[in-house]
Scaffold this motif. Structure first.
Motif, mmCIF file in Angstrom:
data_model
loop_
_atom_site.group_PDB
_atom_site.id
_atom_site.type_symbol
_atom_site.label_atom_id
_atom_site.label_comp_id
_atom_site.label_asym_id
_atom_site.label_seq_id
_atom_site.Cartn_x
_atom_site.Cartn_y
_atom_site.Cartn_z
ATOM 1 N N ILE A 446 1.032 -1.522 0.335
ATOM 2 C CA ILE A 446 -0.380 0.007 -0.226
ATOM 3 C C ILE A 446 0.731 1.142 -0.090
ATOM 4 O O ILE A 446 0.363 2.119 -0.724
ATOM 5 C CB ILE A 446 -1.026 -0.289 1.351
ATOM 6 N N GLY A 447 1.828 1.359 0.454
ATOM 7 C CA GLY A 447 3.126 2.302 1.273
ATOM 8 C C GLY A 447 3.088 2.816 0.026
ATOM 9 O O GLY A 447 3.741 4.185 -0.641
ATOM 10 N N GLU A 448 4.058 1.336 -1.022
ATOM 11 C CA GLU A 448 4.305 1.565 -2.162
ATOM 12 C C GLU A 448 3.192 2.034 -3.506
ATOM 13 O O GLU A 448 4.010 2.923 -4.697
ATOM 14 C CB GLU A 448 5.074 0.382 -2.646
ATOM 15 N N GLY A 449 2.298 1.583 -3.299
ATOM 16 C CA GLY A 449 0.967 2.195 -4.537
ATOM 17 C C GLY A 449 1.124 3.661 -3.915
ATOM 18 O O GLY A 449 0.811 4.173 -4.495
ATOM 19 N N ARG A 450 0.833 4.005 -3.291
ATOM 20 C CA ARG A 450 0.947 5.543 -2.752
ATOM 21 C C ARG A 450 1.952 6.590 -3.306
ATOM 22 O O ARG A 450 2.140 7.510 -3.720
ATOM 23 C CB ARG A 450 1.341 5.772 -0.907
ATOM 24 N N ARG A 451 3.076 6.288 -2.630
ATOM 25 C CA ARG A 451 4.105 6.555 -3.343
ATOM 26 C C ARG A 451 4.132 7.015 -5.224
ATOM 27 O O ARG A 451 4.359 7.985 -5.962
ATOM 28 C CB ARG A 451 5.503 5.906 -3.338
ATOM 29 N N PHE A 452 3.698 5.966 -5.934
ATOM 30 C CA PHE A 452 3.613 5.383 -7.128
ATOM 31 C C PHE A 452 2.615 6.513 -7.656
ATOM 32 O O PHE A 452 2.659 7.496 -9.051
ATOM 33 C CB PHE A 452 2.942 4.184 -7.331
ATOM 34 N N LEU A 453 1.495 6.948 -6.297
ATOM 35 C CA LEU A 453 0.088 8.150 -7.299
ATOM 36 C C LEU A 453 0.380 9.012 -7.287
ATOM 37 O O LEU A 453 0.089 10.620 -7.858
ATOM 38 C CB LEU A 453 -0.704 7.220 -6.534
ATOM 39 N N SER A 454 1.438 9.348 -6.371
ATOM 40 C CA SER A 454 1.806 10.472 -5.758
ATOM 41 C C SER A 454 4.111 11.272 -6.264
ATOM 42 O O SER A 454 3.168 12.356 -6.662
ATOM 43 C CB SER A 454 1.933 10.656 -4.263
ATOM 44 N N GLU A 455 4.472 10.880 -6.948
ATOM 45 C CA GLU A 455 5.377 10.913 -7.335
ATOM 46 C C GLU A 455 5.332 10.671 -8.608
ATOM 47 O O GLU A 455 5.838 10.173 -9.128
ATOM 48 C CB GLU A 455 6.778 9.887 -6.636
ATOM 49 N N GLY A 456 4.859 11.667 -8.933
ATOM 50 C CA GLY A 456 5.232 12.041 -10.653
ATOM 51 C C GLY A 456 4.538 11.620 -11.698
ATOM 52 O O GLY A 456 5.049 10.538 -11.990
ATOM 53 N N TRP A 457 2.803 11.219 -11.045
ATOM 54 C CA TRP A 457 1.924 10.855 -11.927
ATOM 55 C C TRP A 457 2.204 10.795 -13.225
ATOM 56 O O TRP A 457 2.870 11.643 -13.909
ATOM 57 C CB TRP A 457 0.827 11.011 -11.760
ATOM 58 N N PRO A 458 2.568 9.231 -14.244
ATOM 59 C CA PRO A 458 2.735 8.946 -15.419
ATOM 60 C C PRO A 458 2.956 10.358 -16.684
ATOM 61 O O PRO A 458 3.337 10.541 -17.378
ATOM 62 C CB PRO A 458 2.477 8.015 -15.805
ATOM 63 N N LEU A 459 1.041 10.817 -16.364
ATOM 64 C CA LEU A 459 0.080 11.293 -17.687
ATOM 65 C C LEU A 459 0.214 12.815 -16.797
ATOM 66 O O LEU A 459 -0.225 13.142 -16.189
ATOM 67 C CB LEU A 459 -0.392 10.589 -19.045
#
Length: 459
Positions: A446-459
């Motif tokens: 979950i923590g890694e998923g949160r980082r994925f969404l917050s750190e430079g969203w792809p598009l």
């Protein structure tokens, strides 16, 4: 605008059959954006004077406003959005407006327009996907310590964290983000200046117009530029896989909410009733998500079949590439508009979910792996545990109901800690391999998923 070599007027039936305004009028703003970039380039290379370019650009902006307000209505006899915009420009500016089309064809024009349009669509789809991923992360966090049954072959298999289950769908939709990114990268080239198929004798600066329109570079081959629709296949691939993932999630939720499973409760606002049976609560939204998947996949096949038989380069068949595209985008966006809120309002009956563990049979793997820890070869441990399961079924007895003395007589290799660890919570807690269902592993995911969404969203 193209009838110079024709001696006869186009038959009315032909005009009606060949027009594409029902497909491409929505592209008007993107078409005008591409034309304004083209005008800036024509001025840059000296094919238009600065005042001429300014007047054309201003008139194009006015036409964009007329279309947006509904003041300008398309004319079917002008075939498509490109001809309607150009005709209106000539109405406004006279011969100056007729200079707009120098150095380009509708072939490279529509290829550019489509990319500009899809750029905006992909931005919206990206934000909607982010909303879905956020909803799944929120569910995973809320349900991390809830234990449910995991299934293979739709048969009860092992206990898992419900948070781990939600994260499984998070990972699937996360891969869809990657596919959408690939589709976005595929449109980051400007076909403008490729002309009908061979480029132009005019001194066009394709790199300039590409930069002006926000593309990374111009396309490399004029023939390929007007012929290829790979970038649309990339979209349809994303959409089809997304729809498959959404369908699988919908099917799971339909099953788990049925009386036979019963541990998941769907929100009333996303269900309907029966016109005859007062007790019914039907998961219609989820069923329609599942049902629309075939349509989305069908649009991919439609384009594949259209492209399969085409010679190089542009062919009028490609006009039809938009019909399935618009339908697919509408379907994907409708699913994305519903799923996050539906997920947010699901409830879980933990007591009902726990009933699946009453006979202890879902802990059979834990028994076998306990024996492995005690030095028993896995195949031997598997066989011994299987015989014990058969005995439980014959005697109608729970696998985790044996005392320590009974365990020692049944499985001499068993350790003293076996009885106390045979429960669903420990079965989940101990599965700590990377990517496993252990509660702390789920928290890490979950923590890694949160980082994925917050750190430079792809598009």
């Amino acid at each position: 605008m193209w009838k110079g070599r024709f001696a006869q007027e186009t038959a009315a039936a032909v005009s009606a059959f060949t027009q594409s305004l029902d497909l491409d009028w929505r592209l008007a703003s993107s078409d005008i954006e591409g034309s304004r970039g083209h005008v800036a380039m024509l001025a840059q290379v000296g094919l238009l004077g600065a005042d001429e370019a300014c007047r054309i650009d201003g008139a194009l902006a006015e036409i964009d406003g007329e279309i947006a307000s509904g003041l300008l209505k398309p004319k079917e006899e002008l075939e498509d959005v490109h001809m309607n915009v150009e005709a209106r420009l000539i109405e406004k500016l006279g011969p100056l407006g007729a200079k707009l089309h120098m150095g380009r064809s509708r072939n490279d024009q529509v290829a550019t327009t489509m990319r500009l349009f899809l750029r905006g669509e992909y931005g919206r789809l990206s934000l909607e996907l982010k909303g879905l991923l956020t909803a799944l992360l929120d569910r995973a966090e809320a349900d991390r310590l809830v234990v449910i049954t995991g299934y293979t072959h739709l048969q009860q298999a092992q206990p898992v964290s419900l948070g781990h289950y939600w994260m499984a769908h998070f990972e699937a939709f996360r891969r869809d983000v990657t596919r959408l990114e690939a589709a976005r990268a595929a449109i980051d080239e400007s076909p403008l200046g490729a002309g009908a198929l061979a480029g132009s004798t005019l001194p066009l600066d394709r790199a300039f117009s590409a930069r002006e329109l926000g593309f990374s570079r111009p396309t490399r081959n004029s023939l390929d530029s007007v012929a290829q629709r790979d970038y649309l296949l990339d979209y349809h691939h994303f959409a089809t896989v997304f729809a498959l993932h959404a369908s699988r999630l919908a099917e799971d939720l339909i099953l788990y909410a049925s009386q036979e499973f019963g541990w998941l409760l769907l929100p009333d606002a996303y269900c309907t009733g029966s016109s005859m049976m007062p007790q019914k609560k039907n998961p219609d939204v989820l069923e329609l998500i599942r049902g629309k998947t075939g349509q989305v996949a069908g649009h991919l096949v439609d384009l594949v079949i259209s492209l399969k038989g085409l010679p190089s380069t542009y062919n009028r068949d490609l006009q039809e590439d938009k019909r399935g595209l618009w339908a697919s985008i509408a379907t994907v966006e409708s699913v994305l508009s519903l799923l996050p809120d539906l997920l947010n309002h699901i409830a879980v009956d933990e007591e009902r979910a726990a009933r699946a563990f009453e006979d202890g049979l879902l802990l059979a793997t834990d028994v076998a792996e306990h024996l492995v820890e005690r030095g028993v070869p896995f195949r031997e441990a598997h066989e011994k545990t299987g015989r014990l399961v058969r005995r439980c079924l014959e005697e109608k007895r729970a696998l985790n109901s044996f005392s320590l003395e009974e365990w020692r007589s049944l499985l001499p290799e068993a350790g003293e800690d076996l009885p106390e660890r045979l429960n669903a919570v420990d079965a989940v807690r101990l599965r700590r391999t990377f990517g496993g269902t252990a509660f702390d592993r789920v928290a890490e995911a979950i923590g890694e998923g949160r980082r994925f969404l917050s750190e430079g969203w792809p598009l």
